[in-house]
Design a protein around this motif. Structure first.
Motif, PDB file in Angstrom:
ATOM      1  N   UNK A  40       8.391  -1.836 -13.009  1.00  0.00           N
ATOM      2  CA  UNK A  40       8.813  -3.235 -12.954  1.00  0.00           C
ATOM      3  C   UNK A  40       8.922  -3.720 -11.516  1.00  0.00           C
ATOM      4  N   UNK A  41       9.433  -2.875 -10.634  1.00  0.00           N
ATOM      5  CA  UNK A  41       9.566  -3.252  -9.233  1.00  0.00           C
ATOM      6  C   UNK A  41       8.187  -3.531  -8.641  1.00  0.00           C
ATOM      7  N   UNK A  42       7.222  -2.655  -8.913  1.00  0.00           N
ATOM      8  CA  UNK A  42       5.880  -2.861  -8.370  1.00  0.00           C
ATOM      9  C   UNK A  42       5.234  -4.119  -8.960  1.00  0.00           C
ATOM     10  N   UNK A  43       5.433  -4.362 -10.249  1.00  0.00           N
ATOM     11  CA  UNK A  43       4.911  -5.579 -10.880  1.00  0.00           C
ATOM     12  C   UNK A  43       5.523  -6.814 -10.241  1.00  0.00           C
ATOM     13  N   UNK A  44       6.816  -6.790 -10.018  1.00  0.00           N
ATOM     14  CA  UNK A  44       7.493  -7.913  -9.366  1.00  0.00           C
ATOM     15  C   UNK A  44       6.907  -8.134  -7.971  1.00  0.00           C
ATOM     16  N   UNK A  45       6.718  -7.050  -7.223  1.00  0.00           N
ATOM     17  CA  UNK A  45       6.165  -7.143  -5.876  1.00  0.00           C
ATOM     18  C   UNK A  45       4.755  -7.740  -5.913  1.00  0.00           C
TER      19      UNK A  45
ATOM     20  N   UNK B 186       0.841  -1.196   0.000  1.00  0.00           N
ATOM     21  CA  UNK B 186       0.000   0.000   0.000  1.00  0.00           C
ATOM     22  C   UNK B 186       0.878   1.249   0.000  1.00  0.00           C
ATOM     23  N   UNK B 187       1.892   1.259   0.828  1.00  0.00           N
ATOM     24  CA  UNK B 187       2.792   2.410   0.900  1.00  0.00           C
ATOM     25  C   UNK B 187       3.567   2.575  -0.397  1.00  0.00           C
ATOM     26  N   UNK B 188       4.033   1.459  -0.941  1.00  0.00           N
ATOM     27  CA  UNK B 188       4.816   1.520  -2.176  1.00  0.00           C
ATOM     28  C   UNK B 188       3.982   2.057  -3.320  1.00  0.00           C
ATOM     29  N   UNK B 189       2.784   1.560  -3.448  1.00  0.00           N
ATOM     30  CA  UNK B 189       1.959   1.993  -4.562  1.00  0.00           C
ATOM     31  C   UNK B 189       1.607   3.475  -4.426  1.00  0.00           C
ATOM     32  N   UNK B 190       1.360   3.898  -3.219  1.00  0.00           N
ATOM     33  CA  UNK B 190       1.057   5.314  -2.991  1.00  0.00           C
ATOM     34  C   UNK B 190       2.250   6.172  -3.399  1.00  0.00           C
TER      35      UNK B 190
END
Length: 150
Positions: free
Chosen positions: A95-100, A13-17
């Motif tokens: 890419x990082x978010x997709x991997x996560x 949630x924090x990362x996507x924000x």
């Protein structure tokens, strides 16, 4: 397991924000998760970064991007420094978010209750379940920290 699931949900949630806010670095919490990942367990998916280095898989690329936020995805396949130019085809944080998210989808969320209502007006029992849904629908946000109105 319960704490890990909650932790991963909060990280996501924090990362996507942060990513959606336009920041180039995903934040230390996602990068801490990725830094601890064992990239040898992931299948090979050779890709070239804008640093003209070849990465064996998305995990290795994600770890490198967390160390160098200006690193982006150039193309699939091995890099050829004589030919490749440093033009990004995809921002590294995407890419990082997709991997996560791909990893989060394979985690069974716990049964802890920390109910949230999404903007899709669905009630989620906890943040992990909410984040799994958000990985499928990037427009999803938390509407309220309680059950959705009936």
């Amino acid at each position: 397991m319960l704490k890990l699931t909650l932790y991963l949900g909060l990280i996501a949630v924090a990362a996507y924000a942060q990513i959606n806010a336009g920041e180039q670095n995903e934040g230390t919490s996602v990068c801490a998760y990725i830094a601890g990942a064992d990239c040898t367990i992931f299948a090979d998916h050779i890709q070239c970064g804008t640093d003209a280095k070849t990465y064996n898989n998305r995990c290795e690329f994600a770890q490198a991007h967390c160390l160098e936020p200006e690193l982006h995805f150039s193309h699939n396949g091995t890099c050829d420094p004589a030919v490749d130019k440093p033009d990004p085809n995809l921002h590294g944080s995407n890419l990082v978010y997709t991997f996560f998210c791909n990893n989060l989808k394979h985690i069974q969320c716990g049964t802890d209750l920390e109910i949230v209502c999404g903007t899709d007006m669905n009630t989620y029992d906890n943040l992990c379940l909410f984040q799994q849904a958000k990985c499928d629908d990037s427009t999803l946000e938390i509407y309220t920290y309680q059950a959705c109105p009936v």
